[in-house]
Design an enzyme around this catalytic site. Structure first.
Site, PDB file in Angstrom:
ATOM      1  CD  GLU A  51      28.427  40.087  35.498  1.00 34.59           C
ATOM      2  OE1 GLU A  51      27.500  40.636  35.038  1.00 34.59           O
ATOM      3  OE2 GLU A  51      29.318  40.573  36.204  1.00 34.59           O
TER       4      GLU A  51
ATOM      5  CG  HIS B 251      25.396  43.789  36.806  1.00 34.16           C
ATOM      6  ND1 HIS B 251      26.276  43.140  36.410  1.00 34.16           N
ATOM      7  CD2 HIS B 251      26.187  44.933  37.616  1.00 34.16           C
ATOM      8  CE1 HIS B 251      27.713  43.793  36.757  1.00 34.16           C
ATOM      9  NE2 HIS B 251      27.394  44.840  37.609  1.00 34.16           N
TER      10      HIS B 251
ATOM     11  CB  SER C 227      30.268  43.824  39.675  1.00 36.98           C
ATOM     12  OG  SER C 227      30.283  44.809  38.734  1.00 36.98           O
TER      13      SER C 227
END
Length: 362
Positions: free
Chosen positions: A262, A332, A156
């Site tokens: 992502e 995630h 992330s």
């Protein structure tokens, strides 16, 4: 590695953000350096170094490079490290608070330097992402990091650190679950298979839960967007971070690489805008292939018009003109693959498989 005297770039805290761990306000800081360190010009970058493999009993440093911490996240990270047979060690300022960040830039940089300088610490694991890791990049001691390679784990917002370690320290690092993530049996085995017991040459697995979710949720459904196969080193990570760093000295270098993508909680039009930015920068066509993970909670709300996520992914991925897939098991999600950034892999877009070709650790 001495801590630098510099100030962070504060932003107003989100009204819906988590309750912070109480902390004493940091002391006044000196002005930041007039010119943060810039990447040296080098026509021949140094080869990427692999960190030593992790072994049971190794010390892992837990750090917070982005958003401020909650005690429950810290407790989970400590428990997860122990469950993997590792000895956790908290960074000194992990409970610091500066607005919605886990301390000032100075404190967060000092934590990374302290963990790296500790000879007992063999790996660094991000407790949680959020926002703010990119603020640290100009102030890290990359020469000292390269002199003593250590595994850095996270995803992330930690994508920013991965990019900097790959470009500046020339180190392999690991896109994997955060320390505070749920450590499922699948995620634990995936991490061990890359960091502790490397056995390259086998396609990375898909978890049974991922397959069950895919049956009911198209966001989890793996598909070939553009057929073909390609080999290259793994680069990339979170799309929001990748797009934010385009044009900076730390932006992703996708030439001949397998570009991982992502995201979470972004509406399709925002995904389209960020992918278009990568496309206009040449980062999609320069890649050997595009490897899409899960874009979770990225659909339009019910009743809201506009392009669906699948249409955005298909149009933008196909515009790259290279083999492309969507829906592999990273992002995630509950069951996480561990992907070593900087290590060679092969994508078979038709079979929707990703295979590591080299060991990621020494």
């Amino acid at each position: 590695m001495a801590a630098l005297a510099l100030t962070g770039c504060a932003a107003p805290p989100r009204a819906d953000g988590p309750a912070a761990v109480p902390a004493t306000p940091p002391p006044p800081l000196a002005e930041p350096p007039a010119a943060p360190c810039a990447p040296p010009a080098s026509p021949e970058p140094a080869p990427l170094l692999r960190p030593p493999r992790l072994r049971p009993g190794d010390v892992v440093g837990l750090f917070a490079s982005a958003s401020r911490m909650q005690e429950s996240w810290i407790a989970t990270a400590l428990a997860n490290a122990r469950a993997l047979g590792l000895q956790p060690r908290l960074a000194p300022n992990v409970r610091a608070v500066h607005g919605h960040y886990a301390g000032t830039v100075q404190q967060r940089v000092a934590d990374l330097h302290a963990l790296w300088a500790d000879p007992q610490v063999r790996a660094l694991w991000s407790i949680r992402g959020g926002a703010g890791s990119a603020q640290l990049l100009p102030y890290l001691d990359y020469d000292a990091m390269r002199a003593d390679p250590k595994a850095v784990l996270g995803f992330s917002d930690v994508t920013a650190l991965h990019l900097a370690l790959q470009r500046r320290a020339r180190l392999v690092s690991f896109h994997t679950l955060a320390g505070s993530s749920e450590l499922t049996a699948f995620s634990a085995q995936a991490l061990r298979a890359v960091l502790m017991e490397p056995s390259p040459g086998q396609p990375l697995p898909t978890s049974p839960e991922h397959l069950r979710r895919a049956a009911a949720d198209t966001a989890y459904r793996a598909r070939s967007v553009r057929g073909g196969s390609a080999e290259g080193v793994l680069v990339g990570g979170n799309l929001s971070v990748l797009s934010a760093l385009v044009g900076t000295p730390f932006g992703v270098q996708s030439q001949g690489a397998l570009l991982l993508l992502e995201d979470v909680g972004e509406l399709p039009y925002r995904i389209d805008r960020m992918l278009t930015q990568l496309e206009l920068a040449g980062l999609l066509r320069d890649a050997a292939a595009l490897v899409g993970g899960i874009f979770r909670d990225c659909e339009n709300p019910p009743g809201q018009g506009g392009m669906a996520l699948a249409q955005v992914i298909d149009e933008r991925f196909r515009a790259g003109g290279v083999p492309a897939v969507y829906g592999l098991g990273f992002g995630h999600v509950r069951d996480q693959l561990t992907l070593p950034l900087g290590v060679r892999a092969r994508l078979d877009a038709d079979a929707r498989t990703l295979t590591l070709l080299d060991a990621a650790v020494q």
